[in-house]
Design a protein around this motif. Structure first.
Motif, PDB file in Angstrom:
ATOM      1  N   UNK A 314      33.266  33.262  36.556  1.00  0.00           N
ATOM      2  CA  UNK A 314      34.285  33.629  37.550  1.00  0.00           C
ATOM      3  C   UNK A 314      33.623  34.169  38.812  1.00  0.00           C
ATOM      4  N   UNK A 315      34.357  34.111  39.902  1.00  0.00           N
ATOM      5  CA  UNK A 315      33.841  34.671  41.153  1.00  0.00           C
ATOM      6  C   UNK A 315      34.352  36.105  41.312  1.00  0.00           C
ATOM      7  N   UNK A 316      33.649  36.856  42.126  1.00  0.00           N
ATOM      8  CA  UNK A 316      34.070  38.229  42.395  1.00  0.00           C
ATOM      9  C   UNK A 316      35.450  38.250  43.053  1.00  0.00           C
ATOM     10  N   UNK A 317      35.734  37.257  43.889  1.00  0.00           N
ATOM     11  CA  UNK A 317      37.031  37.201  44.570  1.00  0.00           C
ATOM     12  C   UNK A 317      38.173  37.046  43.561  1.00  0.00           C
ATOM     13  N   UNK A 318      37.944  36.248  42.502  1.00  0.00           N
ATOM     14  CA  UNK A 318      38.976  36.070  41.478  1.00  0.00           C
ATOM     15  C   UNK A 318      39.278  37.398  40.784  1.00  0.00           C
ATOM     16  N   UNK A 319      38.228  38.153  40.514  1.00  0.00           N
ATOM     17  CA  UNK A 319      38.403  39.430  39.815  1.00  0.00           C
ATOM     18  C   UNK A 319      39.105  40.441  40.713  1.00  0.00           C
ATOM     19  N   UNK A 320      38.696  40.493  41.960  1.00  0.00           N
ATOM     20  CA  UNK A 320      39.345  41.407  42.907  1.00  0.00           C
ATOM     21  C   UNK A 320      40.827  41.059  43.037  1.00  0.00           C
ATOM     22  N   UNK A 321      41.119  39.769  43.145  1.00  0.00           N
ATOM     23  CA  UNK A 321      42.510  39.337  43.315  1.00  0.00           C
ATOM     24  C   UNK A 321      43.354  39.725  42.110  1.00  0.00           C
ATOM     25  N   UNK A 322      42.824  39.506  40.916  1.00  0.00           N
ATOM     26  CA  UNK A 322      43.611  39.821  39.717  1.00  0.00           C
ATOM     27  C   UNK A 322      43.849  41.320  39.585  1.00  0.00           C
ATOM     28  N   UNK A 323      42.783  42.114  39.735  1.00  0.00           N
ATOM     29  CA  UNK A 323      42.934  43.559  39.571  1.00  0.00           C
ATOM     30  C   UNK A 323      43.873  44.140  40.623  1.00  0.00           C
ATOM     31  N   UNK A 324      43.798  43.626  41.833  1.00  0.00           N
ATOM     32  CA  UNK A 324      44.655  44.137  42.909  1.00  0.00           C
ATOM     33  C   UNK A 324      46.125  43.835  42.620  1.00  0.00           C
ATOM     34  N   UNK A 325      46.405  42.702  41.957  1.00  0.00           N
ATOM     35  CA  UNK A 325      47.783  42.362  41.581  1.00  0.00           C
ATOM     36  C   UNK A 325      48.391  43.421  40.658  1.00  0.00           C
ATOM     37  N   UNK A 326      47.526  44.102  39.873  1.00  0.00           N
ATOM     38  CA  UNK A 326      48.019  45.114  38.944  1.00  0.00           C
ATOM     39  C   UNK A 326      48.464  46.379  39.674  1.00  0.00           C
ATOM     40  N   UNK A 327      48.028  46.525  40.896  1.00  0.00           N
ATOM     41  CA  UNK A 327      48.363  47.696  41.691  1.00  0.00           C
ATOM     42  C   UNK A 327      47.262  47.965  42.687  1.00  0.00           C
ATOM     43  N   UNK A 328      47.620  48.489  43.835  1.00  0.00           N
ATOM     44  CA  UNK A 328      46.610  48.738  44.865  1.00  0.00           C
ATOM     45  C   UNK A 328      45.547  49.720  44.380  1.00  0.00           C
ATOM     46  N   UNK A 329      45.936  50.645  43.494  1.00  0.00           N
ATOM     47  CA  UNK A 329      44.986  51.625  42.962  1.00  0.00           C
ATOM     48  C   UNK A 329      43.974  50.983  42.013  1.00  0.00           C
ATOM     49  N   UNK A 330      44.220  49.736  41.587  1.00  0.00           N
ATOM     50  CA  UNK A 330      43.277  49.026  40.711  1.00  0.00           C
ATOM     51  C   UNK A 330      42.301  48.156  41.505  1.00  0.00           C
ATOM     52  N   UNK A 331      42.471  48.097  42.826  1.00  0.00           N
ATOM     53  CA  UNK A 331      41.557  47.285  43.630  1.00  0.00           C
ATOM     54  C   UNK A 331      40.152  47.862  43.500  1.00  0.00           C
ATOM     55  N   UNK A 332      39.199  47.063  43.047  1.00  0.00           N
ATOM     56  CA  UNK A 332      37.852  47.590  42.770  1.00  0.00           C
ATOM     57  C   UNK A 332      37.029  47.806  44.030  1.00  0.00           C
ATOM     58  N   UNK A 333      36.222  48.837  44.022  1.00  0.00           N
ATOM     59  CA  UNK A 333      35.286  49.081  45.123  1.00  0.00           C
ATOM     60  C   UNK A 333      33.936  48.447  44.836  1.00  0.00           C
ATOM     61  N   UNK A 334      33.747  47.978  43.597  1.00  0.00           N
ATOM     62  CA  UNK A 334      32.515  47.274  43.231  1.00  0.00           C
ATOM     63  C   UNK A 334      32.842  46.217  42.195  1.00  0.00           C
TER      64      UNK A 334
END
Length: 359
Positions: A314-334
């Motif tokens: 998977x790409x980092x963008x895919x992971x960021x997109x999925x986690x952010x969908x769960x809530x803005x507080x889940x958007x990863x900083x790394x």
């Protein structure tokens, strides 16, 4: 009785010779600082290591074993248990899994680990034939024709291609068993794949899915030999093999499904506090593995923001997109792709350790 510390690669050879001692086993390949930390707190009278036997006049203790929790240098808990408690634990495990002298057990978990030592005493109690192997010799397991296997998921994954002719069940404990691995082992061996849960402070065995009955994937099953209670989301246990006679706070977050089966949701101390919102990293890991096919392994951690390392295509963008969908507080900083998830000095995935690596 006096304490003996065994710090060799073959502790099983020494234990029968130490009937009059309390026994503590130390990983011989621990870092020098870790070894010294444990020895300094053991108050030993006999130390057995690769250089030989060392004697001194330590104290006397009303115990048969001294266990300690995993840690780095200075944060282990030390737990004393009597022979009676060992017998209760061993009898319970034998009864739960129908282990008898007719079984053959191949020990692949080290005896300095609660998981491995718990089943050492169980096999001794049952009188079953036992073979000892190391991680380097796992390929030799089929030669001893084990009737059951118990190990951490990483080891089960490593042996999942081997063929066994006499297996009754496979038991997984000490870490969450991924659904993908559960299904792979179930399809391969056509025997019960039993997810269990234990902790050093309770002689390694607290919950298990039943050998005969419904095995619920993703749960650790039902209390086995202990009482359990969930208070404000935290798991408490009580019983004859627990280090304290009172209710013991395991530090784990847990819940129960409609059938009463328990699920471990993560460690209370591992929760990530994002602007006052408590984020459960174990829950994020489970959702990420289920939703993003290119992620084969992952670890979520952090103190005040979500961080994620992963293995897969998977790409980092895919992971960021999925986690952010769960809530803005889940958007990863790394988000970082790694060849493998780094393990702590005790050989476990530790969010505290990962926080120190990725500050």
């Amino acid at each position: 009785m006096k304490r003996a510390v065994i710090c060799t690669g073959d502790p099983q050879k020494w234990i029968p010779q130490l009937q009059d001692y309390s026994i503590m086993i130390v990983n011989p390949v621990s870092t020098p600082a870790r070894k010294q930390y444990l020895l300094d707190r053991a108050d030993w009278s006999l130390l057995i290591d690769d250089q030989g036997e060392h004697w001194r006049d330590g104290g006397s203790y009303n115990e048969k074993v001294l266990w300690y929790t995993s840690g780095t240098t200075g944060d282990s808990k030390f737990c004393s248990f009597s022979q009676q408690q060992l017998d209760i634990m061993a009898e319970r495990i034998c009864r739960s899994y129908n282990i008898t002298a007719n079984d053959r057990y191949t020990s692949i978990m080290p005896l300095w680990h609660a998981h491995g030592q718990g089943f050492y005493w169980t096999a001794q109690h049952a009188g079953c034939e036992t073979t000892y192997l190391s991680v380097k010799t796992l390929k030799d397991m089929p030669r001893s024709s084990p009737t059951f296997i118990t190990a951490i998921p990483d080891i089960l994954k490593a042996i999942g291609h081997l063929d066994f002719d006499s297996l009754r069940f496979v038991r997984s404990a000490s870490a969450p068993l991924p659904d993908l691995l559960y299904n792979k082992l179930s399809k391969k061996y056509q025997v019960p794949i039993i997810q269990a849960f234990g902790m050093t402070e309770a002689l390694s065995h607290c919950f298990t899915n039943p050998l005969h009955g419904e095995q619920r994937m993703g749960t650790v099953g039902l209390p086995d030999g202990i009482e359990a209670s969930i208070v404000d989301g935290r798991l408490y246990i009580k019983g004859p093999t627990v280090v304290t006679p009172d209710w013991y706070d395991t530090g784990d977050l847990a819940d129960q499904d409609h059938a009463g089966y328990y699920r471990i949701l993560g460690r209370h101390k591992d929760q990530i506090n994002v602007r006052g919102i408590k984020v459960n990293p174990a829950s994020l890991e489970q959702q990420l593995l289920a939703a993003v096919p290119g992620v084969t392994e992952c670890a979520v951690f952090g103190t005040h923001s979500v961080k994620c390392i992963y293995v897969g295509s998977a790409t980092a963008d895919e992971i960021v997109a999925f986690l952010t969908k769960l809530g803005s507080y889940c958007r990863p900083t790394l988000v970082q792709l790694v060849a493998s998830i780094p393990l702590s000095p005790s050989g476990k995935v530790s969010r505290t350790f990962l926080n120190s690596l990725y500050e």
